[in-house]
Design an enzyme around this catalytic site. Structure first.
Site, mmCIF file in Angstrom:
data_model
loop_
_atom_site.group_PDB
_atom_site.id
_atom_site.type_symbol
_atom_site.label_atom_id
_atom_site.label_comp_id
_atom_site.label_asym_id
_atom_site.label_seq_id
_atom_site.Cartn_x
_atom_site.Cartn_y
_atom_site.Cartn_z
ATOM 1 N N ASP A 137 -10.915 3.260 4.192
ATOM 2 C CA ASP A 137 -11.360 1.868 4.115
ATOM 3 C C ASP A 137 -12.880 1.793 3.962
ATOM 4 O O ASP A 137 -13.422 0.748 3.614
ATOM 5 C CB ASP A 137 -10.969 1.132 5.415
ATOM 6 C CG ASP A 137 -9.862 0.116 5.198
ATOM 7 O OD1 ASP A 137 -9.626 -0.249 4.031
ATOM 8 O OD2 ASP A 137 -9.253 -0.304 6.197
ATOM 9 N N LYS A 188 0.843 -1.207 0.000
ATOM 10 C CA LYS A 188 0.000 0.000 0.000
ATOM 11 C C LYS A 188 0.869 1.244 0.000
ATOM 12 O O LYS A 188 0.658 2.193 -0.747
ATOM 13 C CB LYS A 188 -0.928 0.000 1.229
ATOM 14 C CG LYS A 188 -2.057 -1.015 1.110
ATOM 15 C CD LYS A 188 -2.824 -1.198 2.415
ATOM 16 C CE LYS A 188 -3.882 -2.289 2.249
ATOM 17 N NZ LYS A 188 -4.592 -2.610 3.478
ATOM 18 N N GLN A 237 -4.721 -1.167 9.672
ATOM 19 C CA GLN A 237 -4.680 -2.496 9.069
ATOM 20 C C GLN A 237 -5.323 -3.524 10.010
ATOM 21 O O GLN A 237 -4.976 -3.613 11.187
ATOM 22 C CB GLN A 237 -3.212 -2.879 8.788
ATOM 23 C CG GLN A 237 -3.046 -4.197 8.063
ATOM 24 C CD GLN A 237 -3.610 -4.191 6.651
ATOM 25 O OE1 GLN A 237 -3.487 -3.213 5.915
ATOM 26 N NE2 GLN A 237 -4.258 -5.287 6.260
#
Ligand code: NAP
Length: 281
Positions: A117, A50, A94
């Site tokens: 997200d 990422k 995460q």
């Protein structure tokens, strides 16, 4: 006739290059911070990928690595700092988090305007009520692949296999918004094969290797395989029996090289969208 393969790697590369161009035209670099707690090997690999993709697109990306024994209070304090930092447009914590941390409390602590997200309840609710802002990355990538495959969605019977909060449920909202007639199947569904056969679009997100067989697929259907399953042999396979499905489907994503590369590209898309929205208001 065999199905057209939808090349997710190529679509993702083109999206990333469009985003890089867009970022280059901004007067500021969008800021993305990824927070990694602990050293789960898979998460470490994802986070590195990422970070690399974001920086390559001109996004100012950084990863905050915290030890596995970080307390919930410390993590929430970090998130509060990132929420208050004007240079940061996107925050991604995460998952999974270590067991002693309440994941939902962390998800809810992220400023919804920076929630790249798309997991914050405000963004989940907006999507479910047809007013999306930041949409979860994998379902967003699936929609881009469906568009790339020129799959008609209006009035089409779309079947989603799986009802997780990160894939299945947001897919329902996105496909409904595209005016598809949506069916969701899950582990208690009585006749999975019959449900699949009725669909002209299948999005498979069950996490069961090659569960969906070729003879469950209507001729010409578009099949998007979100599943990533590692076999004991080490081979990575999807939720769809690809060799069978390719003989019947009209278009299909491979695993790997289908949905996977789209997820990171859509994270960058969300970061740029969050930056543009925040800095406009
Ligand atoms: P999840 O949270 O484990 O949910 C799986 C869903 O599949 C559940 O709704 C479950 O039903 C259903 N299911 C399980 N076994 C089934 C069966 N035999 N028949 C019918 N339905 C069944 O999974 P997820 O997080 O959505 O992930 C799904 C897959 O996508 C995994 O392989 C994951 O690795 C992959 N994934 C890939 C990406 C990417 O970027 N490529 C991103 C996210 C996920 P119940 O609700 O009844 O339990």
């Amino acid at each position: 006739m065999t199905a057209r393969i939808i090349d997710g790697a190529a679509v993702a590369a083109s999206l990333r290059s469009c985003l890089a161009q867009k970022v280059a035209e901004l007067s500021y670099p969008p800021g993305l911070t990824v927070v990694l707690v602990g050293d789960d090997p898979a998460s470490t690999v994802y986070v590195r990928a990422k970070d690399k993709a974001a920086n390559a697109a001109g996004i100012a990306a950084q990863t905050i690595r915290l030890p596995a024994n970080t307390t919930q209070a410390d993590l929430l304090a970090r998130i509060a700092q990132l929420n208050a930092d004007e240079a940061i447009d996107g925050i991604l914590v995460q998952l999974p988090l270590p067991a002693h941390i309440d994941t939902q409390a962390v998800v809810e602590a992220v400023d919804p305007a920076k929630d790249v997200d798309g997991f914050h309840p405000l963004n989940v609710g907006r999507l479910a009520s047809g007013h999306p802002t930041l949409v979860p990355c994998t379902p967003l990538g699936v929609m881009t692949l469906l568009a790339e495959a020129r799959t008609p969605l209006e009035g089409a019977r779309a079947l989603i296999a799986g009802r997780s909060t990160i894939v299945g449920r947001p897919m329902v909202s996105l496909l409904l918004a595209a005016n598809a007639t949506v069916t969701v199947v899950h582990s208690r569904t009585r006749d999975l094969a019959a449900e699949c056969r009725r669909a002209s679009v299948i999005v498979a997100a069950v996490g069961r290797p090659e569960l969906i067989r070729g003879d469950w697929i209507a001729p010409g259907a578009t099949v998007i395989d979100v599943g990533t399953n590692r076999l004991p042999s080490g081979k990575l396979v999807g939720d769809v029996a690809f060799a069978e499905a390719i003989q019947v489907a009209g278009a299909i994503t491979p695993v790997p090289g289908g949905v996977g590369p789209m997820t990171i590209a859509c994270l960058l898309e969300n970061t740029v969208a969050a930056a543009e929205r925040r800095r406009r208001t």
